[in-house]
Design an enzyme around this catalytic site. Structure first.
Site, short mmCIF file in Angstrom:
data_model
loop_
_atom_site.label_atom_id
_atom_site.label_comp_id
_atom_site.label_asym_id
_atom_site.label_seq_id
_atom_site.Cartn_x
_atom_site.Cartn_y
_atom_site.Cartn_z
N GLU B 128 -30.49 14.14 37.71
CA GLU B 128 -30.76 12.78 38.18
C GLU B 128 -29.51 12.06 38.69
O GLU B 128 -29.57 11.33 39.67
CB GLU B 128 -31.42 11.94 37.07
CG GLU B 128 -32.88 12.28 36.83
CD GLU B 128 -33.09 13.47 35.92
OE1 GLU B 128 -32.08 14.10 35.53
OE2 GLU B 128 -34.25 13.79 35.60
N HIS B 197 -41.46 8.76 26.63
CA HIS B 197 -42.18 8.90 27.91
C HIS B 197 -43.21 7.78 28.10
O HIS B 197 -44.18 7.96 28.81
CB HIS B 197 -42.92 10.24 27.96
CG HIS B 197 -42.04 11.44 28.07
ND1 HIS B 197 -41.30 11.91 27.01
CD2 HIS B 197 -41.76 12.27 29.11
CE1 HIS B 197 -40.62 12.98 27.39
NE2 HIS B 197 -40.87 13.21 28.66
#
Lengths: 335, 401
Positions: B128, B197
């Site tokens: 990322e 999440h």
């Protein structure tokens, strides 16, 4: 086969000239930085406040690398950015005005010496170790998509090679065959921690192998060694053959930042003898590439440019606090 | 980071390419059945080719959707906005994990690779920092990247690029360098995905200066806000709640499919929308919680309780005028926020009124995620989420006080 211009005496003089300009600049900033911080040392005081990381001793990296780059190539650099900015062709006046926190500076006084952005030369730097590498990938990606032979260079210190962003960046650059060159300045010290106590490998250039890209280490702070290694790497990127990694064993002549007493430094005694500037000057004189008089002309010219930039900065207006909230966004304002 | 959830073989029924769905033809995205999407698209076949596009930075007139017209899921409306901008502007491209043939784990990029190819829809490694940073560098050089961070919860591995670089370069350069990129990311819980999440986290991004933060609640806004985000010359964080995407493999919200004009249009970033008018109490909210609030408003109407629901649509800029205007009508304020309660959006909304017109606040309360990691067990998770039950209770408490 050499893909970059061979070193001639004229090119050698240019390399030295670049080194002289950088050293003259850093000496002038050093002088101005300390001019009004006494009695004692107040980091936030004076015409140049804040942290100051100077690059004296690392001129060979900038000169040898900058010789292969044009204004249209991109470069990202570190918290110690002046030498590579100068070698990239960043305007001295505007850069100096930024360091002095003036409205005429590259960032209108909003950035400071660790945050220099020059769209004209596609130069930028970041105060966060290793985090200048990912944006260079994007610049290289933009160049690759548009065709042409522009390259992006990411300069980082040897400490950055132990950070995750370094490894992510090398992998992605290799994967996408991006026209990027990674240049590691190994000045032996991560602030106070010697390289031997931070890094498991003796050469960060070896890390290129992990990503299938060439890695070269230049020893002894050799400007001509840098010229050759970066020449190969830049030519390879321009030809569309992908990224390369170059590590230069350079020298941090002064402290990590100004005010650093360097009590931890065990190598200080030998440092003056390793100063690359007098060494390379003597090399050129010895080979008949230059006379003492030529060198005097060089230093005089450098001093003139640098003092002009300092004068420009000092005579520029400071930013108006009424505009302290400007430039957060390009459009509209935060409510 | 784990994406185990996404690779369990569940059928992401919304993986249909937008172009194929527009013809009603059966399509195969990542090898899954897409009948749901074909059914969903009940209107005209044509997808707009990008005509009537406003120049970058300008706000086109908003075209309100008409009832009975073509309906799309939120996921499809996002895909369509991206596709239309990509047709109109070569500099727009998409990068992220699984955005290519898979079409985005939450179907934000379904089908785009079929039209635009792997050169403009780039699958990335799980790096990322590298690919978000690459988005920044590309944007600095004049491209308009849309970069997907799969779950907002993953920001921890790449936040330096986001808040120290993407968000600060324009400021640090004194306005000389622009970063026209969109960071698109999935937020929210409600389906037992656990503490890493399921978070909303929009308040964290909004707290840090230099990025616009956009959070649509429905298909119409999602398309218009994505179009505006791509055309913006500033970095925009575009946060879509998984529960509003209209995914076939997750409990569907009835308003996650709605009328969406085919032509390109912008919803201006920074303007809240009154999702429902009311007179007794103002519920200020956003994202999936808008729908819970609307459900509660509908339920309480027969009892004579009139709830106004204000959908913020963006945190940065925050439409403080709209908040104050609504509370000045109702005198009662409830903030519903799926993000953590303390130090976040809910307090900021209340402060917006308190600083301007404190006399308006005859009642203030909050329905937020309490300051606890999102629990896994469904019973626990739904006890902390801002559910309709909790909102209803808060509304009753406000009007009977």
């Amino acid at each position: 086969m050499t893909l970059y211009p061979e070193l001639t005496d004229e090119k050698r003089r240019k390399l030295l000239n670049s080194m002289v300009l950088i050293r003259t600049y850093e000496e002038a900033i050093l002088r101005e930085y300390h001019a009004d911080k006494s009695p004692g040392f107040d980091i936030g005081a004076g015409l140049i406040p804040g942290e100051m990381h100077l690059s004296a001793g690392q001129e060979p990296v900038a000169a040898g690398l900058g010789a292969h780059l044009t204004k249209d190539d991109a470069m990202t650099a570190t918290h110690r950015p002046h030498h590579v900015a100068i070698a990239k062709g960043v305007r001295l006046r505007e850069m100096t005005a930024e360091i002095f926190g003036r409205e005429t500076g590259l960032g209108r006084g909003r950035g400071g010496h660790m945050h220099l952005f020059d769209p004209e030369t596609h130069f930028s730097c970041s105060g966060i170790v290793a985090e200048g590498l990912p944006p260079a990938l994007g610049q290289a990606l933009a160049f690759q998509r548009r065709g042409g032979d522009r390259v992006a260079v990411a300069v980082a210190g040897e400490g950055a090679a132990n950070a995750g962003a370094f490894h992510e960046a090398l992998n992605l650059a290799a994967l996408w065959k991006l026209p990027v060159v990674f240049v590691i300045e190994d000045n032996d010290w991560g602030i106070s921690v010697p390289r031997a106590r931070s890094t498991a490998v003796t050469s960060n250039a070896d890390r290129g192998a992990a990503y299938g890209i060439p890695g070269v280490r230049v020893e002894e702070n050799s400007v001509e060694g840098v010229y050759e290694a970066c020449g190969e790497a830049v030519a390879r990127a321009r030809a569309g053959d992908g990224p390369s990694l170059v590590e230069v064993h350079t020298l941090r002549l002064w402290g990590h930042f100004e005010g650093d007493a360097q009590g931890y430094r065990t190598d200080l005694e030998g440092v003056p003898g390793r100063d690359p500037l007098p060494t390379y000057k003597q090399t050129l004189i010895d080979r008949g590439a230059m006379t003492e008089k030529d060198y005097d002309v060089m230093t005089a010219s450098a001093l003139e440019q640098v003092e002009d930039a300092i004068d420009f900065a000092k005579s520029s207006p400071t930013p108006d606090p009424a505009h302290a909230l400007d430039y957060v966004f390009s459009e509209g304002v935060r409510s | 980071m784990s994406t185990d959830l996404d690779r369990t073989g569940q059928e992401p029924a919304d993986n249909a390419p937008a172009s194929a769905a527009s013809t009603g033809a059966p399509v195969t995205g990542a090898g899954v059945n897409t009948a749901t999407d074909a059914d969903m698209n009940t209107g005209s076949d044509a997808i707009d080719t990008g005509t009537g596009r406003a120049p970058h930075g300008n706000t086109a007139a908003v075209i309100e959707p008409e009832p009975g017209k073509r309906k799309l899921s939120t996921a499809k409306s996002i895909q369509e906005a991206i596709a239309q901008e990509m047709r109109a502007d070569d500099s727009v491209f998409v990068m992220g994990e699984d955005v290519g043939p898979y079409g985005g784990i939450f179907s934000s990029t379904t089908g785009l690779i079929d039209e635009f190819g792997a050169d403009r829809i780039l699958d990335t490694p799980i790096s990322e920092s590298a690919f978000i940073g690459a988005g920044i560098g590309a944007a600095v050089e004049g491209m308009r990247p849309i970069v997907e961070l799969m779950f907002v919860d993953f920001f921890g591995v790449c936040m330096d690029q986001i808040y120290n670089h993407m968000a600060k370069i324009h400021f640090e350069s004194g306005g000389n360098v622009q970063v026209p990129m969109v960071l698109m990311t999935a937020v929210g819980g409600g389906y037992s995905d656990g503490a890493q999440h399921s978070q909303a986290l929009w308040g964290t991004f909004a707290h840090l200066p230099g990025m616009k933060v956009v959070v649509p609640s429905n298909p119409y806004d999602a398309k218009g806000l994505m179009t505006a985000a791509i055309r913006s010359n500033d970095p925009v964080v575009f946060m879509f709640h998984k529960g509003i995407m209209g995914l076939g493999w997750m409990k569907k919200n009835k308003r996650s499919i709605g009328a969406v004009p085919e032509e390109s249009y912008e919803v201006p970033i920074g303007k809240a929308r009154i999702a429902r008018e009311g007179t007794d109490v103002t519920v200020v909210t956003l994202s999936l919680s808008v729908h819970h609030a609307l459900d509660v408003a509908e339920k309480l109407e027969p009892e004579g309780i009139s709830v106004e629901v204000l959908d913020l649509r963006s945190l940065v800029p925050l439409d403080r005028d709209a908040i104050v205007a609504s509370v000045s009508k109702t005198g009662r304020l409830i903030v519903v926020d799926e993000d953590y309660q303390s130090f976040g959006l809910s307090g900021e909304v209340i402060a917006s009124v308190a600083e301007r017109q404190p006399e308006l606040l005859s009642h203030v309360s909050r329905v937020c995620m309490p300051d606890v990691p999102v629990p896994y067990a469904s019973q626990l998770e739904h006890s902390v989420l801002p559910t309709a039950t909790r909102i209803e209770s808060a509304v009753r408490g406000a009007v009977t006080k």
